[in-house]
Design a protein around this motif. Structure first.
Motif, PDB file in Angstrom:
ATOM      1  N   PRO A  22      53.579 -89.014  27.368  1.00  0.00           N
ATOM      2  CA  PRO A  22      52.152 -89.130  27.056  1.00  0.00           C
ATOM      3  C   PRO A  22      51.409 -89.853  28.195  1.00  0.00           C
ATOM      4  O   PRO A  22      51.776 -90.953  28.585  1.00  0.00           O
ATOM      5  CB  PRO A  22      52.111 -89.970  25.773  1.00  0.00           C
ATOM      6  CG  PRO A  22      53.503 -90.376  25.465  1.00  0.00           C
ATOM      7  CD  PRO A  22      54.406 -89.939  26.559  1.00  0.00           C
ATOM      8  N   VAL A  23      50.375 -89.199  28.702  1.00  0.00           N
ATOM      9  CA  VAL A  23      49.679 -89.690  29.903  1.00  0.00           C
ATOM     10  C   VAL A  23      48.197 -89.931  29.595  1.00  0.00           C
ATOM     11  O   VAL A  23      47.538 -89.105  28.964  1.00  0.00           O
ATOM     12  CB  VAL A  23      49.786 -88.643  31.043  1.00  0.00           C
ATOM     13  CG1 VAL A  23      49.064 -89.113  32.294  1.00  0.00           C
ATOM     14  CG2 VAL A  23      51.255 -88.343  31.360  1.00  0.00           C
ATOM     15  N   GLY A  24      47.677 -91.059  30.072  1.00  0.00           N
ATOM     16  CA  GLY A  24      46.235 -91.332  30.019  1.00  0.00           C
ATOM     17  C   GLY A  24      45.670 -91.299  31.426  1.00  0.00           C
ATOM     18  O   GLY A  24      46.353 -91.680  32.377  1.00  0.00           O
ATOM     19  N   VAL A  25      44.438 -90.831  31.556  1.00  0.00           N
ATOM     20  CA  VAL A  25      43.812 -90.756  32.880  1.00  0.00           C
ATOM     21  C   VAL A  25      42.557 -91.623  32.889  1.00  0.00           C
ATOM     22  O   VAL A  25      41.660 -91.452  32.048  1.00  0.00           O
ATOM     23  CB  VAL A  25      43.456 -89.293  33.252  1.00  0.00           C
ATOM     24  CG1 VAL A  25      42.775 -89.233  34.613  1.00  0.00           C
ATOM     25  CG2 VAL A  25      44.721 -88.423  33.255  1.00  0.00           C
ATOM     26  N   GLN A  67      52.149 -93.622  27.675  1.00  0.00           N
ATOM     27  CA  GLN A  67      53.260 -94.366  28.309  1.00  0.00           C
ATOM     28  C   GLN A  67      52.990 -94.565  29.786  1.00  0.00           C
ATOM     29  O   GLN A  67      53.512 -95.480  30.405  1.00  0.00           O
ATOM     30  CB  GLN A  67      54.571 -93.595  28.141  1.00  0.00           C
ATOM     31  CG  GLN A  67      55.186 -93.752  26.767  1.00  0.00           C
ATOM     32  CD  GLN A  67      56.446 -92.910  26.609  1.00  0.00           C
ATOM     33  OE1 GLN A  67      56.982 -92.363  27.565  1.00  0.00           O
ATOM     34  NE2 GLN A  67      56.915 -92.803  25.386  1.00  0.00           N
ATOM     35  N   VAL A  68      52.196 -93.650  30.351  1.00  0.00           N
ATOM     36  CA  VAL A  68      51.837 -93.745  31.764  1.00  0.00           C
ATOM     37  C   VAL A  68      50.333 -93.538  31.889  1.00  0.00           C
ATOM     38  O   VAL A  68      49.769 -92.641  31.264  1.00  0.00           O
ATOM     39  CB  VAL A  68      52.560 -92.652  32.600  1.00  0.00           C
ATOM     40  CG1 VAL A  68      52.134 -92.723  34.064  1.00  0.00           C
ATOM     41  CG2 VAL A  68      54.068 -92.775  32.480  1.00  0.00           C
ATOM     42  N   ILE A  90      52.247-100.469  29.616  1.00  0.00           N
ATOM     43  CA  ILE A  90      52.011 -99.075  30.023  1.00  0.00           C
ATOM     44  C   ILE A  90      52.255 -98.985  31.534  1.00  0.00           C
ATOM     45  O   ILE A  90      51.700 -99.767  32.304  1.00  0.00           O
ATOM     46  CB  ILE A  90      50.559 -98.646  29.694  1.00  0.00           C
ATOM     47  CG1 ILE A  90      50.279 -98.778  28.196  1.00  0.00           C
ATOM     48  CG2 ILE A  90      50.311 -97.208  30.169  1.00  0.00           C
ATOM     49  CD1 ILE A  90      48.819 -98.587  27.815  1.00  0.00           C
ATOM     50  N   HIS A  91      53.091 -98.027  31.945  1.00  0.00           N
ATOM     51  CA  HIS A  91      53.342 -97.815  33.376  1.00  0.00           C
ATOM     52  C   HIS A  91      52.067 -97.285  34.045  1.00  0.00           C
ATOM     53  O   HIS A  91      51.303 -96.552  33.422  1.00  0.00           O
ATOM     54  CB  HIS A  91      54.461 -96.796  33.602  1.00  0.00           C
ATOM     55  CG  HIS A  91      55.722 -97.108  32.842  1.00  0.00           C
ATOM     56  ND1 HIS A  91      56.461 -98.231  33.093  1.00  0.00           N
ATOM     57  CD2 HIS A  91      56.361 -96.434  31.854  1.00  0.00           C
ATOM     58  CE1 HIS A  91      57.515 -98.237  32.284  1.00  0.00           C
ATOM     59  NE2 HIS A  91      57.466 -97.161  31.517  1.00  0.00           N
ATOM     60  N   CYS A  92      51.894 -97.638  35.329  1.00  0.00           N
ATOM     61  CA  CYS A  92      50.663 -97.226  36.032  1.00  0.00           C
ATOM     62  C   CYS A  92      50.970 -96.475  37.316  1.00  0.00           C
ATOM     63  O   CYS A  92      51.802 -96.921  38.108  1.00  0.00           O
ATOM     64  CB  CYS A  92      49.855 -98.444  36.482  1.00  0.00           C
ATOM     65  SG  CYS A  92      49.142 -99.383  35.205  1.00  0.00           S
TER      66      CYS A  92
END
Ligand code: NDP
Ligand SMILES: O=C(O)C1=N[C@H](C(=O)O)C[C@H](O)C1
Length: 266
Positions: A22-25, A67-68, A90-92
């Motif tokens: 799961p990725v957030g931008v 998660q990223v 959260i990984h960046c």
């Protein structure tokens, strides 16, 4: 080596389907953010769960279970974004520019109590640009003169580019390691700015021009010869393979990683 049943994947789905990251931008409506959103949506192993831009609630990325997080925002907001992500485990993956040694040290400090969180900060995710930096480092010791010209679209907020600043520092370090003195190309009479900015002893010139995207030349000179290394990003798609690689790998690389070189085996 152990044999038998493999250890269960902690991210595996109960229905046996392969799990997606799961990725957030952050900066999702910007020039780079738009491209990242497209790339994440097109990747079968990634799932876009949050898009955040200026004025949006940063908690969205945590609430959505990212998660990223990928950050392409602005140098003046990126530190707060990283702090938030680290605090929320959260990984960046950070492409935003504006990182000096002090900022990098601060991020490393935030990560100390978070041994499982990874942060990748790379001034350039373009494979060609990363190779150019490496080639410049290799060549640096053979040429007494070095200058850098970076050329970008006119809406870029910072100058010189993060890539040029990092290239200058890498070249300067390689020169020092080889025992080279500073470049001998001082000018006694120059209009302010005409000889570029001094980054770690290397002159860096910034061009802003409608029609350009992101380009860099490293010029090196010795008696009777020059070497010019040039990279051109004609489209922001050029950054996406590197961004996706970092998104997939960052969870396996706890702590701070600067540059994408080590992810490429360089
Ligand atoms: N590492 C790499 O490979 C690359 C790095 N870059 C770097 O990425 C950064 C972004 O570049 P680019 O996409 O061209 O810039 P843009 O200005 O197009 O995009 C930045 C976006 O971030 C938004 N934003 C501003 N503040 C926040 C905030 N607090 N939270 C979330 N979003 C916010 C902006 O909104 P608004 O417009 O409303 O302010 C905008 O939509 C720059 O530092 C650039 O140098 C760029 C290309 C490649
Ligand atoms: O703002 C840009 O466009 C770019 N920014 C990065 C930088 O400052 O080095 C990377 C690339 O040059 C494009």
């Amino acid at each position: 080596m152990t044999t038998g049943t493999p250890a269960p994947d902690p991210q595996a789905r109960a229905d046996g389907e392969p799990s997606r990251i799961p990725v957030g931008v952050l900066g999702a409506r910007g020039r780079m953010g738009t491209e990242v959103v497209k790339a994440v949506n097109a990747a079968e192993d990634l799932e876009l769960v949050a898009m955040v831009d200026e004025g949006d609630w940063l908690f969205n990325v945590a609430d959505a279970g990212a998660q990223v997080v990928v950050d392409f925002t602005r140098p003046d907001v990126v530190m707060d974004n990283i702090r938030f992500c680290v605090d929320h485990d959260i990984h960046c993956v950070v492409g935003t520019t504006g990182f000096d040694e002090q900022r990098l040290a601060t991020v490393a400090e935030w990560l100390e109590p978070k041994p499982s969180v990874g942060v990748v900060i790379a001034p350039n995710f373009g494979i060609g640009a990363i190779l150019l930096m490496r080639f410049a480092q290799e060549a640096a010791r053979f040429f007494p003169s070095t200058e850098i010209v970076e050329l970008h679209h006119p809406n870029k907020v910072d100058a010189p580019s993060g890539t040029a600043a990092r290239t200058a520092r890498l070249v300067a370090a390689a020169r020092r390691d080889a025992g080279l003195p500073p470049p001998p190309d001082a000018t006694t009479d120059a209009l302010p700015g005409a000889r570029g900015a001094d980054v770690d002893g290397i002159a860096v010139h910034a061009v802003r021009l409608t029609g350009l995207v992101a380009h860099q030349e490293v010029l090196m000179g010795a008696a009777g010869e020059t070497l010019t290394l040039r990279h051109d990003s004609y489209d922001r798609a050029s950054f996406m393979p590197g961004v996706l690689l970092a998104v997939r790998e960052v969870g396996r690389r706890p702590g701070l990683t600067v540059g994408l070189e080590s992810f490429l085996g360089l």
